[in-house]
Design a protein around this motif. Sequence first.
Motif, PDB file in Angstrom:
ATOM      1  N   SER A  34      34.796  44.553  30.330  1.00 37.67           N
ATOM      2  CA  SER A  34      34.003  43.748  31.269  1.00 37.67           C
ATOM      3  C   SER A  34      32.614  43.449  30.708  1.00 37.67           C
ATOM      4  O   SER A  34      31.974  44.336  30.114  1.00 37.67           O
ATOM      5  N   ASN A  54      31.414  47.921  42.651  1.00 33.53           N
ATOM      6  CA  ASN A  54      32.589  47.065  42.470  1.00 33.53           C
ATOM      7  C   ASN A  54      33.385  47.111  43.773  1.00 33.53           C
ATOM      8  O   ASN A  54      33.087  47.921  44.669  1.00 33.53           O
ATOM      9  N   THR A 210      35.579  34.754  26.823  1.00 32.08           N
ATOM     10  CA  THR A 210      35.451  36.124  26.321  1.00 32.08           C
ATOM     11  C   THR A 210      36.698  36.902  26.741  1.00 32.08           C
ATOM     12  O   THR A 210      37.124  36.761  27.895  1.00 32.08           O
ATOM     13  N   THR A 212      38.427  39.444  28.438  1.00 32.82           N
ATOM     14  CA  THR A 212      38.234  40.470  29.475  1.00 32.82           C
ATOM     15  C   THR A 212      39.421  40.350  30.427  1.00 32.82           C
ATOM     16  O   THR A 212      40.241  39.450  30.269  1.00 32.82           O
TER      17      THR A 212
HETATM   18  P1  NAI Z   1      36.223  41.328  34.704  1.00 27.15           P
HETATM   19  O1  NAI Z   1      37.597  41.133  35.234  1.00 27.15           O
HETATM   20  O2  NAI Z   1      35.966  42.520  33.887  1.00 27.15           O
HETATM   21  O3  NAI Z   1      35.147  41.252  35.885  1.00 27.15           O
HETATM   22  C1  NAI Z   1      35.372  40.612  37.116  1.00 27.15           C
HETATM   23  C2  NAI Z   1      34.931  41.587  38.185  1.00 27.15           C
HETATM   24  O4  NAI Z   1      34.932  41.011  39.501  1.00 27.15           O
HETATM   25  C3  NAI Z   1      35.846  42.824  38.243  1.00 27.15           C
HETATM   26  O5  NAI Z   1      35.092  43.995  38.013  1.00 27.15           O
HETATM   27  C4  NAI Z   1      36.371  42.794  39.665  1.00 27.15           C
HETATM   28  O6  NAI Z   1      36.679  44.057  40.205  1.00 27.15           O
HETATM   29  C5  NAI Z   1      35.203  42.099  40.379  1.00 27.15           C
HETATM   30  N1  NAI Z   1      35.560  41.655  41.726  1.00 27.15           N
HETATM   31  C6  NAI Z   1      36.648  40.917  42.089  1.00 27.15           C
HETATM   32  N2  NAI Z   1      36.663  40.765  43.429  1.00 27.15           N
HETATM   33  C7  NAI Z   1      35.555  41.403  43.911  1.00 27.15           C
HETATM   34  C8  NAI Z   1      35.023  41.606  45.219  1.00 27.15           C
HETATM   35  N3  NAI Z   1      35.622  41.100  46.304  1.00 27.15           N
HETATM   36  N4  NAI Z   1      33.872  42.315  45.359  1.00 27.15           N
HETATM   37  C9  NAI Z   1      33.254  42.841  44.261  1.00 27.15           C
HETATM   38  N5  NAI Z   1      33.708  42.671  42.994  1.00 27.15           N
HETATM   39  C10 NAI Z   1      34.847  41.966  42.827  1.00 27.15           C
HETATM   40  O7  NAI Z   1      35.941  39.999  33.820  1.00 27.15           O
HETATM   41  P2  NAI Z   1      34.627  39.381  33.175  1.00 27.15           P
HETATM   42  O8  NAI Z   1      35.122  38.361  32.220  1.00 27.15           O
HETATM   43  O9  NAI Z   1      33.723  40.450  32.709  1.00 27.15           O
HETATM   44  O10 NAI Z   1      33.993  38.574  34.391  1.00 27.15           O
HETATM   45  C11 NAI Z   1      32.663  38.715  34.800  1.00 27.15           C
HETATM   46  C12 NAI Z   1      32.065  37.364  35.162  1.00 27.15           C
HETATM   47  O11 NAI Z   1      31.919  36.582  33.988  1.00 27.15           O
HETATM   48  C13 NAI Z   1      32.898  36.536  36.140  1.00 27.15           C
HETATM   49  O12 NAI Z   1      32.041  35.851  37.029  1.00 27.15           O
HETATM   50  C14 NAI Z   1      33.562  35.542  35.210  1.00 27.15           C
HETATM   51  O13 NAI Z   1      33.976  34.360  35.868  1.00 27.15           O
HETATM   52  C15 NAI Z   1      32.413  35.292  34.246  1.00 27.15           C
HETATM   53  N6  NAI Z   1      32.767  34.637  32.998  1.00 27.15           N
HETATM   54  C16 NAI Z   1      33.769  35.159  32.227  1.00 27.15           C
HETATM   55  C17 NAI Z   1      34.159  34.523  31.073  1.00 27.15           C
HETATM   56  C18 NAI Z   1      35.307  35.037  30.271  1.00 27.15           C
HETATM   57  O14 NAI Z   1      35.871  34.270  29.461  1.00 27.15           O
HETATM   58  N7  NAI Z   1      35.673  36.303  30.396  1.00 27.15           N
HETATM   59  C19 NAI Z   1      33.497  33.264  30.604  1.00 27.15           C
HETATM   60  C20 NAI Z   1      32.412  32.830  31.470  1.00 27.15           C
HETATM   61  C21 NAI Z   1      32.080  33.498  32.624  1.00 27.15           C
END
Ligand code: NAI
Length: 283
Positions: A34, A54, A210, A212
């Motif tokens: 993450s 979370n 990224t 994840t």
């Molecule tokens: P991740 O899957 O590790 O993180 C997403 C998080 O959102 C998880 O920890 C999940 O438990 C949390 N979540 C979901 N529903 C929730 C709720 N109701 N209340 C609280 N938390 C909740 O994936 P990542 O990639 O680290 O995502 C983090 C952010 O980065 C997101 O906003 C994603 O859209 C954004 N992002 C990611 C990219 C990628 O390619 N991985 C690119 C650009 C932006």
Amino acid sequence: MVIFIFAIKKIFNMANELLKGKRGIIFGALNDMSIAWKVAERAHEEGAEFVLTNAPIAMRMGEINNLAEKTNSQIIPADATSVEDLTNLFTKSQEILGGKIDFVLHSIGMSPNVRKKKHYTGLNYEWYKQTLDVSAMSLHKTLQVAKEMDAINEWGSVVALTYIAAQRIFPDYNDMADAKSLLESITRSFGYHYGSDKKVRVNTISQSPTITTAGSGVSGFDKFLSYSENMSPLGNAGSIDCANYCISMFSDLTKYVTMQNLFHDGGFSATGVTTAVMDKFGE
Ligand code: NAI
């Protein structure tokens, strides 16, 4: 001795205490892939104290406990769509950390339509509402709760993570694109009010694709990662560098930056085509 410590820091690229004395809340660390996980590690290295949060359901995986131990922080579960949970989060965080909050990372994204492979032209509208609520409205709720409680210090900094599908069509990003557009709009609108009333700043960082858990949920992600790499003069920005950018946004080095969508994408957003991509089309 001071010179010695400085030299060691330089050699190992260690911290500069950019966030010393600052208190934060970090949403969204699910596992060590993450982006929020990396931000927590870097914030700890830079001297910040923070609470990890979370969704209660994500806690079941238990990995966040390792991060809490490593960063000497406590965990407060909160569903970011629940105003009640968010109120509890800000109340307890201030008690634990001993004062108002200086920085918040919103690193939350989830689309039931993406998960269940619904096409954008055949969305389930109940799920669509959930996508918007979890991935975008949760930022408004977080800011509104914080502002009503006056829980964030002057010059405090809130950063939410977003993606360029808010501006341009990436078909497989589905209804998450609409959520990111709303997220960036909330950033501007709330950033105006929070800035004028309390000098709190609000920005989004638009990150390269990224690997994840959330990232890999988008279909054809591997191919897309490679396309993006070839379309970015610097290549895709990684999660550790994204964390570094977040740290700079939480620090006092960026005090007058607010209401912005900041691209952290190796130049992708400003590139029409690259020779690497042109070469794939032959002579
Ligand atoms: P991740 O899957 O590790 O993180 C997403 C998080 O959102 C998880 O920890 C999940 O438990 C949390 N979540 C979901 N529903 C929730 C709720 N109701 N209340 C609280 N938390 C909740 O994936 P990542 O990639 O680290 O995502 C983090 C952010 O980065 C997101 O906003 C994603 O859209 C954004 N992002 C990611 C990219 C990628 O390619 N991985 C690119 C650009 C932006």
